[in-house]
Design an enzyme around this catalytic site. Structure first.
Site, PDB file in Angstrom:
ATOM      1  N   GLY A   1     -19.592 -38.138  34.749  1.00 20.91           N
ATOM      2  CA  GLY A   1     -20.317 -39.213  34.070  1.00 20.91           C
ATOM      3  C   GLY A   1     -19.325 -40.212  33.503  1.00 20.91           C
ATOM      4  O   GLY A   1     -19.485 -41.431  33.625  1.00 20.91           O
ATOM      5  N   LYS A   2     -18.293 -39.704  32.898  1.00 21.17           N
ATOM      6  CA  LYS A   2     -17.247 -40.575  32.358  1.00 21.17           C
ATOM      7  C   LYS A   2     -16.586 -41.367  33.476  1.00 21.17           C
ATOM      8  O   LYS A   2     -16.338 -42.559  33.340  1.00 21.17           O
ATOM      9  CB  LYS A   2     -16.197 -39.744  31.619  1.00 21.17           C
ATOM     10  CG  LYS A   2     -16.627 -39.333  30.229  1.00 21.17           C
ATOM     11  CD  LYS A   2     -15.489 -38.703  29.440  1.00 21.17           C
ATOM     12  CE  LYS A   2     -15.914 -38.383  28.027  1.00 21.17           C
ATOM     13  NZ  LYS A   2     -15.758 -39.528  27.102  1.00 21.17           N
TER      14      LYS A   2
ATOM     15  N   GLN B   1     -18.278 -32.092  33.932  1.00 23.56           N
ATOM     16  CA  GLN B   1     -16.976 -32.088  34.590  1.00 23.56           C
ATOM     17  C   GLN B   1     -16.308 -33.444  34.549  1.00 23.56           C
ATOM     18  O   GLN B   1     -15.389 -33.708  35.311  1.00 23.56           O
ATOM     19  CB  GLN B   1     -17.144 -31.648  36.035  1.00 23.56           C
ATOM     20  CG  GLN B   1     -17.772 -30.274  36.125  1.00 23.56           C
ATOM     21  CD  GLN B   1     -18.091 -29.909  37.543  1.00 23.56           C
ATOM     22  OE1 GLN B   1     -17.206 -29.966  38.375  1.00 23.56           O
ATOM     23  NE2 GLN B   1     -19.332 -29.565  37.819  1.00 23.56           N
TER      24      GLN B   1
ATOM     25  N   GLN C   1     -27.973 -39.346  21.135  1.00 18.62           N
ATOM     26  CA  GLN C   1     -27.117 -38.215  21.498  1.00 18.62           C
ATOM     27  C   GLN C   1     -25.998 -38.557  22.472  1.00 18.62           C
ATOM     28  O   GLN C   1     -25.133 -37.727  22.741  1.00 18.62           O
ATOM     29  CB  GLN C   1     -27.949 -37.041  22.041  1.00 18.62           C
ATOM     30  CG  GLN C   1     -28.658 -37.332  23.362  1.00 18.62           C
ATOM     31  CD  GLN C   1     -30.065 -37.859  23.156  1.00 18.62           C
ATOM     32  OE1 GLN C   1     -30.378 -38.477  22.131  1.00 18.62           O
ATOM     33  NE2 GLN C   1     -30.931 -37.635  24.134  1.00 18.62           N
TER      34      GLN C   1
ATOM     35  N   TYR D   1     -20.214 -42.634  24.934  1.00 20.10           N
ATOM     36  CA  TYR D   1     -19.792 -43.988  25.274  1.00 20.10           C
ATOM     37  C   TYR D   1     -18.659 -44.489  24.378  1.00 20.10           C
ATOM     38  O   TYR D   1     -17.820 -45.272  24.812  1.00 20.10           O
ATOM     39  CB  TYR D   1     -20.993 -44.949  25.233  1.00 20.10           C
ATOM     40  CG  TYR D   1     -21.929 -44.726  26.396  1.00 20.10           C
ATOM     41  CD1 TYR D   1     -23.165 -44.134  26.227  1.00 20.10           C
ATOM     42  CD2 TYR D   1     -21.541 -45.094  27.689  1.00 20.10           C
ATOM     43  CE1 TYR D   1     -24.006 -43.901  27.313  1.00 20.10           C
ATOM     44  CE2 TYR D   1     -22.378 -44.872  28.775  1.00 20.10           C
ATOM     45  CZ  TYR D   1     -23.600 -44.268  28.575  1.00 20.10           C
ATOM     46  OH  TYR D   1     -24.422 -44.034  29.648  1.00 20.10           O
TER      47      TYR D   1
END
Lengths: 172, 268
Positions: free
Chosen positions: B216-217, B213, B242, B247
């Site tokens: 993490g970003k 969702q 992976q 990133y």
């Protein structure tokens, strides 16, 4: 902490786990006999000399205030002073959490003194210090032309496909 | 457990992922979302804020008994013997310590339930992270547990421990005098640094239930911003194969200028 040149290797060797023999490639005595004084603390570091050493190998000169802060927040560092010229001629430091991970930065040897095992000397001692603290995840970022210098010390590049990455403001 | 993003609600018609990704790359987008919610749930615009204020009860204190949450390496190495967590060099200046204590909160998502419960996902670059919370989180992502004492020390010695917490504020009621606040750790990332030039990000974790969702970003992006605000010019990390693209999408470059990441006798 100043390493005494008269100290003998204890039963747990000084470079245990770092070198095959468990001893440094060049002992402290050998370094001294060649005119190099070993230091392991930031006391006595002349920031101008450090900056000039950085410049000699193509690193940027750093602001002294920032450099001081960086050294204060460095886990471990080693440097060599050429006694005759009273110049800092080799340096290496590591940062980290002191438990799991460490990164080695700013490994420099004055070009006039390269090829004599001095880079290896500071690296071995830095790594032995980290290993002694229980840190075994030691990493670094190597320019392509020095990957060969780190390999004999036990460093592997991109193990398991892991890649070094750095944030680039340009890309945003 | 009803979670913020799984319970259907009359307000949040769009996909949860849209709600999050619309907050990026700029915080301005939050206003758009909040306006939409405001129509239905009367959430004041000011409830979504970016605060730099030092909060009295949050943030790290040098002598706090709250240990930072546990820490996992992306490389699973590590001896199990204890080591003293002291630095060889003089203590940082007072100025540094003050800098380290500041907590920076960013509310990434806010939602008011029909019963009045307010749920927020909050990023904080300086919150105390509960060690046992972190152990649970690591269990959820399948990472091995580490000795708590080592974990505490590692966190304490980290320059920045960034967290995502789900805050749940229950409505005031007869049963519930203080309108109890609960918070759950759902994400973590930490960075080691020399406080001047370089920082390295380790252990980016997001609770699997909240993955996919954009959290993490969000976590990494906010952390990068926090590091840049502190004038750390070189922000680095080591990425498993992976997640390299993940990133890259956040502005990281692999092997910059041909520089290679090297590890000492890596063990997996």
């Amino acid at each position: 902490m100043r390493i005494s040149s008269k100290r003998r290797a204890s039963s747990v060797s000084e470079a245990f786990g770092v070198t095959e023999s468990g001893l440094f490639s060049l002992s402290n005595d050998e370094l001294l006999s060649r005119g190099f004084e070993l230091h392991s603390s930031y006391e006595g570091i002349d920031l101008d000399q450090l900056n000039s050493l950085f410049l000699k190998v193509g690193f940027p000169r750093r602001k002294k205030e920032k450099l001081t802060r960086a050294l204060q927040h460095t886990l471990s560092l080693f440097w060599l002073r050429d006694v005759k010229s009273d110049q800092m001629i080799a340096f290496a430091r590591a940062t980290g959490d002191n438990v799991f991970n460490a990164i080695i930065w700013d490994v420099v040897v004055d070009p006039s003194y390269q090829g004599a095992g001095l880079g290896k000397a500071v690296m071995e001692r830095l790594m032995a210090d980290l290993v002694k603290r229980g840190i075994s995840n030691i990493a670094l970022y190597a320019e392509s032309n020095v990957v060969g210098f780190y390999r004999p010390l036990g460093f592997v590049s991109d193990p398991d496909g892991i890649r070094a990455m750095a944030y680039s403001r340009k890309r945003r | 457990m009803a979670s913020l993003l799984n319970v259907p609600s009359p307000v949040l018609r769009q996909q949860p992922s849209l709600a999050i990704t619309s907050f990026f790359p700029s915080l301005h987008n939050i206003r758009v979302e909040s306006q939409r919610w405001q129509e239905h749930e009367h959430i004041p615009l000011t409830s979504l804020h970016h605060s730099h204020a030092t909060k009295p009860n949050s943030g790290r204190r040098g002598k706090s008994v709250h240990a930072r949450a546990s820490l996992w390496d992306s490389i699973r190495a590590g001896l199990l013997k204890s080591s003293p967590a002291t630095l060889a060099d003089p203590k940082p200046s007072d100025e540094d310590e003050e800098e380290e204590l500041q907590s920076e909160e960013v509310i990434l998502l806010e939602k008011v339930q029909t019963d009045g419960t307010v749920e927020r996902i909050v990023f904080d670059s300086g919150a105390d992270v509960d060690v046992s919370d972190l152990e649970l989180l690591c269990d959820k992502v399948g990472w091995p547990r580490r000795p708590p004492a080592k974990v505490k020390a590692a966190l304490r010695n980290s320059y920045m421990v960034a967290s995502l917490h789900l805050h749940r504020q229950l409505p005031l009621s007869e049963k519930n005098n203080d309108g109890g606040n609960k918070r759950e750790l759902i994400g973590l990332a930490r960075a080691t640094s020399d406080h001047a030039f370089n920082a390295t990000i380790w252990d980016v974790l997001i609770d699997p239930m909240y993955q996919g969702q954009g959290l993490g970003k969000a976590l990494v992006e906010q952390m990068v911003r926090a590091l840049l605000r502190r004038d750390i010019g070189n922000i680095t990390l080591f990425a498993d194969a992976q997640v390299v693209d993940f990133y890259k999408g956040l502005g990281f470059e692999a092997d910059p200028e041909g520089i290679k990441g090297m590890f000492w006798y890596p063990r997996f």
